[in-house]
Design an enzyme around this catalytic site. Sequence first.
Site, mmCIF file in Angstrom:
data_model
loop_
_atom_site.group_PDB
_atom_site.id
_atom_site.type_symbol
_atom_site.label_atom_id
_atom_site.label_comp_id
_atom_site.label_asym_id
_atom_site.label_seq_id
_atom_site.Cartn_x
_atom_site.Cartn_y
_atom_site.Cartn_z
ATOM 1 N N GLU A 150 1.664 -23.041 -7.817
ATOM 2 C CA GLU A 150 0.969 -23.110 -8.865
ATOM 3 C C GLU A 150 1.075 -23.998 -9.865
ATOM 4 O O GLU A 150 0.214 -24.250 -10.641
ATOM 5 C CB GLU A 150 1.034 -21.564 -9.613
ATOM 6 C CG GLU A 150 0.748 -20.355 -8.409
ATOM 7 C CD GLU A 150 -1.009 -20.250 -8.262
ATOM 8 O OE1 GLU A 150 -1.413 -20.878 -9.417
ATOM 9 O OE2 GLU A 150 -1.168 -19.680 -7.339
ATOM 10 N N SER A 420 2.310 44.851 5.520
ATOM 11 C CA SER A 420 3.918 45.551 5.259
ATOM 12 C C SER A 420 4.858 44.888 4.378
ATOM 13 O O SER A 420 5.564 45.259 4.091
ATOM 14 C CB SER A 420 4.362 45.949 6.516
ATOM 15 O OG SER A 420 3.517 46.891 7.301
#
Length: 656
Positions: A150, A420
């Site tokens: 860059e 139950s």
Amino acid sequence: MTAKEKNSLEIITTSRDNLFYSLEQNYRAYLFAIKTGAWPFCYNGGVAKKTTANEKTIARRNPKKKGSFVLLPLVVIAIAISLGFFSGYLFWAFSDLPKIRQLEQYTPLESSIVYSADNEILAELFVERRTFVPYFSIPQHVKNAFIAVEDARFYKHKGIDFVRMLGAVVKDLKAGGFVQGGSTITQQLAKMLFLKPERSINRKIKEAALSIQIERHYTKDEIIGLYLNQAYFGTRAYGIEAAAYTYFGKTTSNLSIAEAALLAALPKAPSSYSPFKSAPKALNRRNYAIRKMLENGFIDEKQHDAALNEPLPTIPHTRRYKSPYFMDYVKNELEDDYDEKLYTAGLKIYTTLDYKMQKAAESAVEFGIESLNKRGRKNIQAALLAIDLKTGGIKAMVGGTDFWETQFNRVTQAIRQPGSSFKPVVYLTAFNQGFSPEDIIYDGPISFTGRNKADVWVPQNYEREYKGDVPIRYALAHSLNAATVYLADKVGIKNVIDTAKMLGIKSTIHPYMPSALGASDMTLIELVYAYAAFATGKRFDHLSVERIVDRDGLLLEEQKAMPPKAILDNSVIEEMKTVLRAVVTEGTGNAAMALPRTVYGKTGTTDDYVDAWFLGFDDKLAVGVWVGRDNHKPIGEKETGAHAALPIWMEFMKYE
């Protein structure tokens, strides 16, 4: 306006005023000469001078000179106006520049990380997937890869590289179009942080001015560190640390030269150069970066050759949630308090979940579903929840067989009849009223009116026979329906409902006798916390998060739950343990005797085998399992809680 801005304004204003003053003096003299007929005069230091006869003769012989003389003030005017406008433009362009010192409070959007209690990363929560890494932790060869690609003169320029700009212009002219940019890393950082991505001369001027200011206030390493943390690398990876994991499954500090070169190749066009979308383009671009590193003296020939031979990644490393049902639950718990910060503030969220235990829970559910499949029971769902009896913290949560297929959490969202498994609430109500496990109750035909007085309800036992007078312990151990309804009638159904609320059950329980047998819908998480109260005598808040710290490690919150509240006497706790242990030693949960330690629990089965349950505890955990179908159709004949749910519960309890 700051003192610096005021000073800039004064300089620009003074220059502009001087230019316009000069313009005004020239223009006044010019008009005076024409008005008095004294033209052609010359203006010398602001004094008009009459021309001589000889000068008039020369002027008549050379008319072009007279035109030039007339043109001179106009040129001055044009220059003055242009400079004035340019000065004004510069002021306008620079007047709204952001303050560079804002970088000192630089806080990029950063992923929050969620951890288990045993320090396993469970998930990243993000808008932009980013993990900030300090510039001093970034290896030099990683920085060099980006510099080579860059901005090769990064350490030589002061924010603007005029040499590179000139070279770019020459290349563009030769190519007859835009082929090379001249922006430095500093300029790219300025654009990323402060400016809109527009193509205009105004933006370029601001970019240059900001770059110079950034270079004046920050070191080169700080600048490239900010750049690497801000850049976008594609595949939803923002910043170098997220990119290192996404592409290579590692941290920035462990990147090789070739890996750093690939990442350096990406910011220019992340989609075009992605190795997952276009491997040939990615390879060419990466090798270009490696060559640039060699040309700039960042690596030697041996390193260059070795880097060229490294393969490209083929599959992105994307983190799927571990324990996804639990993660979804945690997000829902935290979103009200933290809103978007949950995804952007870089929080570290430490949860109660034990990841090893979670894996055991997932394996247990898988084991149970496979067993059901072998019996021809297809498309069955199951859920499991385990909580810590010391803190009430969730240690494992499985909300279904496959989160990625259906996100419906059957631990927290499925409202089902507990059958139950609700009966212990009735027996607890009795113990609180002075009953004991050995007290005798009647198990025989008993009838009650329903909602309509014409309706008569007569509870039946599972085996379609009655046992007569039996101890309370026996009635619960063998899950006798008639005896349980008889007891509920004795203690009062409204008192049973109050007991359920005391235990932390918030679902609506209808004030009718079938509710004593689990006919009112509720969630698995409510039942598991109720069983934790049976085990400890304490009501726990639902706890999933131990603490939350910010990106700097400062504690924001600790234990998002109130301390447990004691709700049962010790004698009642022992009575509950007696009857729930009897379920295992002599009743419907007898298979759990195979476990090598003392456990307590209760089975649950609803009409037509639609739901199967087992809930219980040992001295450390309360654990609940539900099995059924999302469409409420039967699991299959004889698929009771003992047959469908208890094996999953036992498989999980083997983990300890």
